[in-house]
Design a protein around this motif. Structure first.
Motif, PDB file in Angstrom:
ATOM      1  N   ALA A 161       0.817  -1.216   0.000  1.00  0.00           N
ATOM      2  CA  ALA A 161       0.000   0.000   0.000  1.00  0.00           C
ATOM      3  C   ALA A 161       0.851   1.266   0.000  1.00  0.00           C
ATOM      4  N   LEU A 162       2.148   1.163   0.326  1.00  0.00           N
ATOM      5  CA  LEU A 162       3.024   2.328   0.389  1.00  0.00           C
ATOM      6  C   LEU A 162       3.862   2.448  -0.881  1.00  0.00           C
ATOM      7  N   ARG A 163       4.235   3.659  -1.207  1.00  0.00           N
ATOM      8  CA  ARG A 163       5.215   3.900  -2.258  1.00  0.00           C
ATOM      9  C   ARG A 163       6.594   3.594  -1.688  1.00  0.00           C
ATOM     10  N   VAL A 164       7.448   2.976  -2.490  1.00  0.00           N
ATOM     11  CA  VAL A 164       8.787   2.586  -2.021  1.00  0.00           C
ATOM     12  C   VAL A 164       9.811   2.984  -3.081  1.00  0.00           C
ATOM     13  N   GLU A 165      10.906   3.575  -2.624  1.00  0.00           N
ATOM     14  CA  GLU A 165      11.997   3.941  -3.526  1.00  0.00           C
ATOM     15  C   GLU A 165      13.317   3.522  -2.895  1.00  0.00           C
ATOM     16  N   VAL A 166      14.063   2.678  -3.598  1.00  0.00           N
ATOM     17  CA  VAL A 166      15.374   2.253  -3.101  1.00  0.00           C
ATOM     18  C   VAL A 166      16.343   3.416  -3.235  1.00  0.00           C
ATOM     19  N   LEU A 167      17.025   3.730  -2.134  1.00  0.00           N
ATOM     20  CA  LEU A 167      17.955   4.855  -2.102  1.00  0.00           C
ATOM     21  C   LEU A 167      19.387   4.440  -2.406  1.00  0.00           C
ATOM     22  N   PHE A 168      19.804   3.280  -1.907  1.00  0.00           N
ATOM     23  CA  PHE A 168      21.156   2.796  -2.175  1.00  0.00           C
ATOM     24  C   PHE A 168      21.249   1.326  -1.776  1.00  0.00           C
ATOM     25  N   GLU A 169      22.274   0.682  -2.275  1.00  0.00           N
ATOM     26  CA  GLU A 169      22.583  -0.706  -1.915  1.00  0.00           C
ATOM     27  C   GLU A 169      23.695  -0.688  -0.859  1.00  0.00           C
ATOM     28  N   GLU A 170      23.619  -1.644   0.063  1.00  0.00           N
ATOM     29  CA  GLU A 170      24.586  -1.681   1.159  1.00  0.00           C
ATOM     30  C   GLU A 170      24.946  -3.123   1.465  1.00  0.00           C
ATOM     31  N   ASP A 171      26.109  -3.330   2.055  1.00  0.00           N
ATOM     32  CA  ASP A 171      26.471  -4.652   2.549  1.00  0.00           C
ATOM     33  C   ASP A 171      26.990  -4.520   3.964  1.00  0.00           C
ATOM     34  N   PHE A 172      27.255  -5.673   4.594  1.00  0.00           N
ATOM     35  CA  PHE A 172      27.705  -5.680   5.981  1.00  0.00           C
ATOM     36  C   PHE A 172      29.217  -5.881   6.072  1.00  0.00           C
ATOM     37  N   VAL A 173      29.765  -5.428   7.195  1.00  0.00           N
ATOM     38  CA  VAL A 173      31.147  -5.680   7.536  1.00  0.00           C
ATOM     39  C   VAL A 173      31.185  -5.874   9.053  1.00  0.00           C
ATOM     40  N   CYS A 174      32.188  -6.567   9.519  1.00  0.00           N
ATOM     41  CA  CYS A 174      32.330  -6.788  10.963  1.00  0.00           C
ATOM     42  C   CYS A 174      33.298  -5.773  11.553  1.00  0.00           C
ATOM     43  N   LEU A 175      32.885  -5.191  12.672  1.00  0.00           N
ATOM     44  CA  LEU A 175      33.758  -4.307  13.433  1.00  0.00           C
ATOM     45  C   LEU A 175      34.269  -5.044  14.657  1.00  0.00           C
ATOM     46  N   VAL A 176      35.577  -4.909  14.935  1.00  0.00           N
ATOM     47  CA  VAL A 176      36.171  -5.486  16.142  1.00  0.00           C
ATOM     48  C   VAL A 176      37.140  -4.466  16.718  1.00  0.00           C
TER      49      VAL A 176
END
Length: 301
Positions: free
Chosen positions: A160-175
């Motif tokens: 029911a909502l309009r949706v617009e993808v803003l950017f693609e992202e991936d994960f990284v681990c912080l230690v």
């Protein structure tokens, strides 16, 4: 609900209605619209009669909005600025707008977008007010009900909502910089053997990380559960814990905390980050202009 014709409406009640709902006080509402308190009390009773709702109910020595009152307040906050522009024959002007935009966003989006957004608004729309709320289980329903204007989220929005993808992202681990793992990337077994800081995005889980792991029969060992990425990153120093974060946020965190990055196991996938809004705001000048500013910012991320 009985049919109501526009010609039968008493438009003189519109501003008293808005003042009452906003102020939740007959005295303060009367002051705002330059009426005597007895006149405002009469208007209040008339509004209750016409609308068939109490609008305000007394609880613990103060007035609270009824469900109908809340709906009317949200709609009037959108309607009245439009009526003023229509009556004055003015087009929407960002530089002169004194309106409000309500956002629901994670601290990832807030950390990434708000600094740039506020710089843009300070130059182009200095009177615009921004209100940010953290995401919750009913955030998408809030957009449908008019409680927020935009949702920034990686989760799938209702159709029911309009949706617009803003950017693609991936994960990284912080230690922490002193973490004993010396490799450039965790294998799945090595990753699962670590103690983790888990960002609680839904029911105690970091949805985009823990859901695919659970579907494959794996679970992380949670040592610390926090609601915000930034606090999680700051808690890493001096520990052997792992925090799995969006890569852009890891870059920001590395400027403020003694941390380093390790690539996650290949089983942890990237995601799309999107902006959602209700179709009723599609042609609203303020919101159309605001979407353009967000698009411009995200194009440079």
């Amino acid at each position: 609900m009985r049919p109501v014709h526009l010609r039968n409406l008493d438009l003189n009640l519109l501003m008293p209605l808005y003042a009452l709902l906003k102020e939740r006080s007959v005295t303060r509402a009367a002051q705002q619209v330059n009426l005597s308190q007895p006149a405002m009390s009469r208007a209040f009773e008339r509004l209750r009669e016409v609308l068939g709702d109490e609008l305000l109910v007394g609880r613990r020595g103060r007035y609270e909005l009824t469900a109908r009152g809340s709906t009317l307040l949200r709609e009037l906050e959108l309607l009245l600025p439009r009526l003023e522009r229509l009556w004055a024959g003015e087009r929407f002007s960002p530089r002169h707008s004194m309106e409000r935009v309500r956002l629901s966003m994670t601290d990832f989006a807030a950390s990434l977008l708000l600094p740039r957004l506020m710089l843009v608004l300070a130059e182009r729309a200095p009177g615009l007010r921004i209100e940010v709320a953290p995401p919750r289980e009913g955030s998408f329903e809030d957009a449908s009900a008019g409680r927020v204007d935009f949702i920034f989220s990686p989760l799938a929005a209702p159709s029911a909502l309009r949706v617009e993808v803003l950017f693609e992202e991936d994960f990284v681990c912080l230690v922490a910089k002193a973490h004993p793992f010396a490799g450039k990337q965790f294998g799945l077994r090595e990753y699962l053997a670590q103690g983790h800081i888990v960002i609680d995005t839904e029911n105690g889980r970091q949805t985009l990380v823990d859901r695919p792991l659970a579907e494959a029969g794996h679970h992380r060992r949670s040592v610390l559960q926090v609601p915000f990425f930034v606090s999680g990153a700051l808690a890493l120093e001096g520990t052997r814990l792992v925090l799995t974060v969006p890569r852009r946020l890891a870059t920001l965190a590395a400027r403020h905390a003694r941390v380093r990055t390790i690539e996650p196991p290949k089983e942890i996938r990237g995601f799309s980050y999107a902006m959602s809004w209700h179709p009723r705001l599609e042609q609203e000048p303020l919101h159309a202009w605001f979407r353009e500013q967000v698009r411009e910012i995200c194009a440079d991320l």
